[in-house]
Write a protein that holds these residues in place. Sequence first.
Motif, PDB file in Angstrom:
ATOM      1  N   UNK A  96       0.824  -1.211   0.000  1.00 43.68           N
ATOM      2  CA  UNK A  96       0.000   0.000   0.000  1.00 43.68           C
ATOM      3  C   UNK A  96       0.857   1.260   0.000  1.00 43.68           C
ATOM      4  N   UNK A  97       2.082   1.182   0.518  1.00 44.24           N
ATOM      5  CA  UNK A  97       2.981   2.337   0.465  1.00 44.24           C
ATOM      6  C   UNK A  97       3.333   2.658  -0.981  1.00 44.24           C
ATOM      7  N   UNK A  98       3.576   1.623  -1.806  1.00 46.52           N
ATOM      8  CA  UNK A  98       3.845   1.856  -3.227  1.00 46.52           C
ATOM      9  C   UNK A  98       2.626   2.441  -3.927  1.00 46.52           C
ATOM     10  N   UNK A  99       1.425   2.027  -3.508  1.00 46.52           N
ATOM     11  CA  UNK A  99       0.202   2.586  -4.089  1.00 46.52           C
ATOM     12  C   UNK A  99       0.102   4.081  -3.806  1.00 46.52           C
ATOM     13  N   UNK A 100       0.396   4.465  -2.557  1.00 46.93           N
ATOM     14  CA  UNK A 100       0.398   5.895  -2.230  1.00 46.93           C
ATOM     15  C   UNK A 100       1.500   6.623  -2.982  1.00 46.93           C
ATOM     16  N   UNK A 151       9.049  -2.122   6.167  1.00 47.95           N
ATOM     17  CA  UNK A 151       8.183  -2.240   4.992  1.00 47.95           C
ATOM     18  C   UNK A 151       8.575  -1.220   3.923  1.00 47.95           C
ATOM     19  N   UNK A 152       8.861   0.040   4.307  1.00 44.18           N
ATOM     20  CA  UNK A 152       9.263   1.043   3.322  1.00 44.18           C
ATOM     21  C   UNK A 152      10.641   0.712   2.759  1.00 44.18           C
ATOM     22  N   UNK A 153      11.536   0.231   3.612  1.00 38.48           N
ATOM     23  CA  UNK A 153      12.855  -0.171   3.133  1.00 38.48           C
ATOM     24  C   UNK A 153      12.790  -1.336   2.164  1.00 38.48           C
TER      25      UNK A 153
END
Length: 465
Positions: free
Chosen positions: A343-347, A400-402
């Motif tokens: 979901x971070x990539x989606x944002x 997760x972001x890393x």
Amino acid sequence: MPVSATTPTPSTVTSLEVRSGRTIELLLLVLAVGVVTLAYVTVNLTAEGALPTDVWLHVGIFGVLALGLHAVLRARARYADPLLLPLATLLNGLGLVMIHRIDLVETAGGTDGVASRQLLWTGLAMVIAAAVLVLLPDHRVLRRYTYIAMALGFVLLLLPMLPVIGETVNGSRLWIRIGPFSFQPGELAKIAVAVFFAGYLVSTRDALSLVGRRVLGLQLPRARDLGPILVIWTLSVLILVLQRDLGSSLLFFGLFVAMLYVATERTSWIVIGLALFASGCVLAWRLFDHVQARVTLWLDPFAAEQSDQVAKGLMGLAHGGIFGSGLGGGFPYITYYANSDYIVASFGEELGMIGLFALLLLYALLVERGLRTAIGSRDGFGKLLAVGLSFTVALQVFVIVGGITRVIPLTGLTTPFLSAGGSSLLANWIIVALLLRISDHARRPISERRQDPSIDEAEREGASA
């Protein structure tokens, strides 16, 4: 010349009034719900060209839940930190918006997808957070249950290994299923383990920091003091490795090292922790095929004959650029697990690098308020517990972001408050509730503090240990 005598002015001591901050919290909550409403409308106008028919229902339910939790704070925790609830509410609401945006494609414009279930989980999580604030008037009570928390953490970690209720999803055995109901108990286990570490370390921190042999310039503690912590950490890691959940293994290990360092204030624990972490990574890479696959995917995400999840996520981030394609204007649903793991990539695709940095800033503020709560806490147990809970959120975001940006190999953690999944959402709202309770005790004037002789005696014993 005559010297005129001056009469000294009597000095008066006035008590500084402590502001509760509830009015500021209410204003920030209204702003957070307003941002979520605007994002919800933008998604539908961009993706479908029309206003959503159920926007007021969904946003109304979400707003009532947030205001209800605010009312509980006014009644039971007047001096709690005024920023924690608005920050968590905004992150939770933005997660609902992006999950709804993915649903518009995966359910062909329907509204009975993952977003509706996530809204139900949000309601349940906020109600349980309110129950924690009501049923736990003083966080120091948890110190009485230090070893019960340890046992509870083990039970929660072992539940997915049971033959009847345990369930394997995507190669990891992390879930339990009873009929139509499924849950990931490891999310609650991290809270129980944090309570155990805080309760144990507050009593033994002097022995861990002062007593022991000196080896290669490092002060090592006695085995009888360090033994219980090493046992629970080793067993936790073994259980999680057997469950093929490397992300949670890293989370538990990081929590262990961070709380141990804060308790003892010895940098040698950082050195020992990094050495153990490096050796564990090498050992896991040589022994487990799934770890080798993750490392290979990390080194070359565009190689043939392997998963293209990381590659698609990177291309989505590249497509978003600096300013993003706009909410509802991108293609985040092409990436696997776009509403949960990615979901971070989606944002990042639809809000761009600026929007992604804004989300990271929200997390940084949330962690900063948790650490400020730890600094202001008047008892050692509260300090360690607030540090542990705050570090749990920070490490989850980093991992997760890393993984998505290829700073480290991808692991299976969820993004707090944003990702689809009731287990993670429930655990993170409990973490916020505990931080609110600790901050209420830290900011509350001494004249209004609840007095419990048994708790105060335990605190004095811990301080003199």
